[in-house]
Write an enzyme that holds these catalytic residues in place. Structure first.
Site, PDB file in Angstrom:
ATOM      1  N   TYR A 276      67.556  87.138   0.366  1.00 46.56           N
ATOM      2  CA  TYR A 276      66.522  86.696  -0.575  1.00 46.56           C
ATOM      3  C   TYR A 276      66.485  87.506  -1.870  1.00 46.56           C
ATOM      4  O   TYR A 276      66.494  88.741  -1.855  1.00 46.56           O
ATOM      5  CB  TYR A 276      65.134  86.784   0.081  1.00 46.56           C
ATOM      6  N   GLY A 277      66.373  86.812  -2.966  1.00 45.48           N
ATOM      7  CA  GLY A 277      66.010  87.362  -4.276  1.00 45.48           C
ATOM      8  C   GLY A 277      66.579  88.719  -4.612  1.00 45.48           C
ATOM      9  O   GLY A 277      67.787  88.960  -4.551  1.00 45.48           O
TER      10      GLY A 277
ATOM     11  N   LYS B 291      67.689  93.317  -9.725  1.00 45.80           N
ATOM     12  CA  LYS B 291      66.909  94.556  -9.602  1.00 45.80           C
ATOM     13  C   LYS B 291      67.820  95.747  -9.251  1.00 45.80           C
ATOM     14  O   LYS B 291      67.589  96.863  -9.725  1.00 45.80           O
ATOM     15  CB  LYS B 291      65.829  94.395  -8.544  1.00 45.80           C
TER      16      LYS B 291
ATOM     17  N   ARG C 154      61.352  90.946  -1.765  1.00 49.05           N
ATOM     18  CA  ARG C 154      61.976  92.269  -1.831  1.00 49.05           C
ATOM     19  C   ARG C 154      61.358  93.172  -0.773  1.00 49.05           C
ATOM     20  O   ARG C 154      60.156  93.089  -0.505  1.00 49.05           O
ATOM     21  CB  ARG C 154      61.720  92.919  -3.193  1.00 49.05           C
TER      22      ARG C 154
ATOM     23  N   ASP D 271      62.356  89.295 -17.734  1.00 48.89           N
ATOM     24  CA  ASP D 271      62.225  90.298 -16.665  1.00 48.89           C
ATOM     25  C   ASP D 271      62.864  91.653 -16.984  1.00 48.89           C
ATOM     26  O   ASP D 271      62.322  92.670 -16.589  1.00 48.89           O
ATOM     27  CB  ASP D 271      62.839  89.735 -15.370  1.00 48.89           C
TER      28      ASP D 271
ATOM     29  N   SER E 257      55.098  93.612 -11.495  1.00 46.37           N
ATOM     30  CA  SER E 257      55.331  92.295 -10.899  1.00 46.37           C
ATOM     31  C   SER E 257      53.973  91.590 -10.715  1.00 46.37           C
ATOM     32  O   SER E 257      52.964  92.246 -10.459  1.00 46.37           O
ATOM     33  CB  SER E 257      56.006  92.451  -9.541  1.00 46.37           C
TER      34      SER E 257
ATOM     35  N   ARG F 108      60.261  80.555  -5.322  1.00 47.62           N
ATOM     36  CA  ARG F 108      60.940  80.796  -6.605  1.00 47.62           C
ATOM     37  C   ARG F 108      61.671  79.580  -7.142  1.00 47.62           C
ATOM     38  O   ARG F 108      62.070  78.697  -6.376  1.00 47.62           O
ATOM     39  CB  ARG F 108      61.986  81.907  -6.414  1.00 47.62           C
TER      40      ARG F 108
ATOM     41  N   CYS G 141      52.107  89.891 -12.946  1.00 50.89           N
ATOM     42  CA  CYS G 141      51.145  89.991 -14.051  1.00 50.89           C
ATOM     43  C   CYS G 141      51.378  88.903 -15.101  1.00 50.89           C
ATOM     44  O   CYS G 141      50.813  88.980 -16.199  1.00 50.89           O
ATOM     45  CB  CYS G 141      51.229  91.355 -14.726  1.00 50.89           C
ATOM     46  N   GLY G 142      52.237  87.947 -14.818  1.00 52.47           N
ATOM     47  CA  GLY G 142      52.435  86.847 -15.762  1.00 52.47           C
ATOM     48  C   GLY G 142      53.457  87.153 -16.841  1.00 52.47           C
ATOM     49  O   GLY G 142      53.335  86.654 -17.966  1.00 52.47           O
TER      50      GLY G 142
ATOM     51  N   HIS H 228      62.088  97.187 -17.107  1.00 49.60           N
ATOM     52  CA  HIS H 228      61.499  95.994 -16.480  1.00 49.60           C
ATOM     53  C   HIS H 228      60.601  95.326 -17.535  1.00 49.60           C
ATOM     54  O   HIS H 228      59.382  95.415 -17.470  1.00 49.60           O
ATOM     55  CB  HIS H 228      60.683  96.457 -15.262  1.00 49.60           C
TER      56      HIS H 228
HETATM   57  O1  O2Y Z   1      60.879  88.987  -4.064  1.00 50.94           O
HETATM   58  C1  O2Y Z   1      61.893  88.962  -4.778  1.00 50.94           C
HETATM   59  O2  O2Y Z   1      63.008  89.203  -4.341  1.00 50.94           O
HETATM   60  C2  O2Y Z   1      61.777  88.636  -6.175  1.00 50.94           C
HETATM   61  S1  O2Y Z   1      61.037  89.893  -7.087  1.00 50.94           S
HETATM   62  C3  O2Y Z   1      61.171  89.479  -8.753  1.00 50.94           C
HETATM   63  C4  O2Y Z   1      61.874  88.359  -9.123  1.00 50.94           C
HETATM   64  C5  O2Y Z   1      61.996  88.052 -10.456  1.00 50.94           C
HETATM   65  C6  O2Y Z   1      61.433  88.877 -11.368  1.00 50.94           C
HETATM   66  N1  O2Y Z   1      60.748  89.973 -11.014  1.00 50.94           N
HETATM   67  C7  O2Y Z   1      60.578  90.273  -9.726  1.00 50.94           C
HETATM   68  C8  O2Y Z   1      59.784  91.519  -9.447  1.00 50.94           C
HETATM   69  O3  O2Y Z   1      59.422  91.823  -8.330  1.00 50.94           O
HETATM   70  O4  O2Y Z   1      59.486  92.229 -10.420  1.00 50.94           O
HETATM   71 MN    MN Z   2      60.304  91.643 -12.263  1.00 46.34          MN
END
Ligand code: O2Y
Ligand code: MN
Length: 605
Positions: free
Chosen positions: A220-221, A229, A78, A296, A271, A388, A273-274, A249
């Site tokens: 990406y993601g 998100k 991100r 999530d 993000s 991922r 933290c498990g 979140h």
């Molecule tokens: O880097 C990304 O695009 C993924 S970020 C992400 C993915 C799944 C769950 N949580 C997160 C986050 O950054 O909180």
């Molecule tokens: Mn997340």
């Protein structure tokens, strides 16, 4: 321009059809494909990506139905600094968001997207966040020129004809426009992962007042799977404020006692933290069971019964691979045993995947996330730290039977947490709803290598929503506070702050974490049921040493003492730091939070 089957959406009518036409005129794709969400469509897109080199099919004997993708090295996470909230005014976005003027940004987006899909297929994805019959289900239409995004969205959301049918029956939709930003000139060869490599030309843009989303330059993601998100957090949080609910979140889990009593818990952690590990944990205490509803995002609404009800708007896990092992998260490993898309992990010689801290020996050789030959001795990580797996939630062995319940599940507790090496105790129960909101607002975490920026510094991350709140965070705090006026406060969940990451003087973690975190969850459930003791301290109600079930755990008494210690000097620094984080909100900060800070200061003496 050609149109790929199905030639026309079966029943698409205005305004969707008109909007898609407008976007096609702008983006000028070579073809348009309306996604029906079928298995056959998913398979044919995966096949197409194998042919184009975007996907490598994994060994079906090791990973049936699985694929590996490698992103461009510039497109691995991100991009917070390129994420914009374009509300009418800067104040509405607040001091924690990148604001841009909506009219100006619309012009920029139109410039960027003009011809952006030349030579590519424009996919039209009707998707729903949440079960279609949920009172807070939201529908989006994503257009994208990335087949990788289509197949990931099919795992992560409810996608296809059933959603289109709802739109045609009159349901509103949130327009979500995405392009990788790499148009193809006639005859130009494509690359496996097209994107805009210049970070300054990437844009992840939210218009909360429309609402709509425009994302350009990344495949990406969170930048590209716009249901996650962008829609389910940034846009949904702002819609939720208007409609009176919460988009958070948070993971959602159910802890079931040996007697069969269920406790539904939502938990917010920054993000890295498990969260995924906690959501699916295998409790270390006999007889207790954790089942997961989501790892999530939680959408939470006030039920007719006055309680808060939570549901997961997603249908998959986009989990971070490194560190996922049989010890840390056997259920995530099982969830990605088949029908999973892996991104940026190591390809092993036998056609399987590997990543750092997977808990199995590294292959003698492999292909790393950048597509280069790799050995464990090469001195480089084989998998990217933000690599991922995209796995269907239904494949998780501990998926909760209620995970698709349109009503959600009633919450008895809300947890906040973070990576805090000092000061913050293992568990702390808020005195009141307002104290709980204060705890959420003071959330923060020590950054790790996987997160953006420098590692090992405390980043305040209120409610773990700093990168995801689509409006002024001071108003967000007020919205949370308002629930005590909107229902019988006795029906609201109890609020806790937990910290698995406190370290001793030797720098080692004081608490074992993972399955042993169930001991803390058990204490929380017993507090809710009125059967566990607590000690009232200046900072909140902490477990008494005897109230925690530590049977079978070889925890030194000194560790327990430190885990439950109230470090007054540390808390005074904490107060100063929280006050500093509040200052940016000025007069907009709810007075109730200043009162909480003052009361804490006074209690500490
Ligand atoms: O880097 C990304 O695009 C993924 S970020 C992400 C993915 C799944 C769950 N949580 C997160 C986050 O950054 O909180
Ligand atoms: Mn997340």
């Amino acid at each position: 321009m050609t149109t790929v089957a199905p030639e026309q959406p079966r029943t698409a009518v205005h305004p969707l059809k008109a909007w898609v036409r407008e976007m096609a005129d702008l983006c000028q794709p070579a073809a348009i494909h309306w996604c029906d969400g079928s298995e056959a469509e998913y398979q044919s897109l995966c096949e197409l990506m194998v042919e184009h080199g975007t996907f490598t099919r994994l060994n079906p004997e090791k990973r049936p139905g699985c694929y590996l993708a490698r992103s461009h090295p510039s497109d691995v996470a991100r991009v917070e600094e390129r994420t914009f909230i374009c509300s009418r005014t800067r104040e509405a976005a607040g001091p924690t968001n990148n604001w841009a003027d909506p009219a100006e940004m619309k012009r920029t987006m139109h410039e960027r997207f003009r011809g952006a899909m030349r030579g590519r297929t424009m996919y039209v994805l009707p998707f729903a966040m949440g079960p279609l019959d949920s009172p807070i289900c939201k529908i989006g239409i994503q257009i994208t020129d990335s087949p990788y995004v289509v197949v990931n969205m099919r795992i992560m959301t409810r996608l296809g004809t059933v959603v289109l049918d709802r739109i045609n029956a009159g349901a509103a939709f949130i327009p979500c426009v995405h392009s990788v930003g790499a148009p193809l000139a006639p005859g130009q060869a494509d690359v496996p992962w097209p994107c805009e490599p210049d970070p300054q030309k990437k844009y992840i843009v939210h218009f909360p007042d429309d609402p709509s989303i425009w994302s350009y330059g990344s495949g990406y993601g969170g930048n590209a799977l716009l249901g996650k998100k962008c829609l389910a957090l940034r846009i949904a949080s702002s819609v939720a404020k208007r409609e009176g609910w919460l988009a958070e979140h948070m993971l959602i889990l159910c802890l079931t006692s040996p007697a069969g009593k269920k406790h539904y818990v939502a938990a917010a952690f920054p993000s890295a933290c498990g969260k995924t590990n906690l959501a699916m944990m295998q409790p270390a205490i006999p007889g207790w069971r954790v089942t997961t509803l989501g790892d999530d995002i939680a959408w939470i609404r006030l039920g007719q019964d006055g309680r808060l009800w939570a549901m997961n708007p997603e249908t998959g896990f986009f989990g971070v691979a490194p560190g996922t092992s049989a010890q840390s998260n056997p259920n995530a490993l099982a969830a990605c045993a088949k029908n999973t898309i892996f991104t940026n992990v190591v390809l092993t010689p036998d056609g399987d995947v590997w990543w750092e801290d997977m808990g199995v020996p590294a292959p003698a050789s492999g292909i790393d996330w950048e597509g280069n030959p790799w050995t464990p001795a090469s001195g480089k990580k084989g998998a990217h730290p933000n690599s991922r797996f995209t796995a269907p939630a239904a494949q998780c062995p501990v998926i909760d039977p209620a995970w698709e319940n349109p009503d959600g599940v009633p919450l008895c507790a809300i947890l906040f947490g973070g990576r805090r090496p000092a000061t913050i105790p293992l568990a702390n129960e808020a005195f009141s709803w307002e104290h709980g909101v204060f705890m959420g607002s003071a959330c923060g975490s020590e950054t790790t290598a996987a997160a953006l920026g420098q590692a090992g510094v405390l980043r305040r991350d209120p409610f773990a929503m700093l990168p995801f709140c689509g409006y002024n965070m001071a108003d967000y705090f007020a919205h949370w506070l308002s629930f005590a006026q909107r229902t019988d406060r006795a029906k609201l969940p109890k609020v806790y702050f937990v910290n698995w990451f406190r370290r001793g003087a030797n720098g080692k973690f004081l608490w074992p974490g993972y399955g042993d975190n169930a001991r803390v969850l058990k204490w929380i459930c017993e507090r809710i049921d009125g059967t566990a003791a607590a000690q009232t301290t200046a900072i909140g109600n902490l477990p008494t040493p005897e109230s925690l079930d530590l049977a079978g755990l070889d925890l030194p008494a000194e560790n327990l003492r430190q885990l439950l210690d109230v470090d007054v000097a540390g808390w005074k620094k904490e107060i100063a730091n929280v006050a500093e984080s509040y200052a940016k909100f000025g007069d907009r900060l709810p007075a109730a939070l200043t009162r909480q800070l003052d009361a804490l200061r006074e209690r500490l003496g």
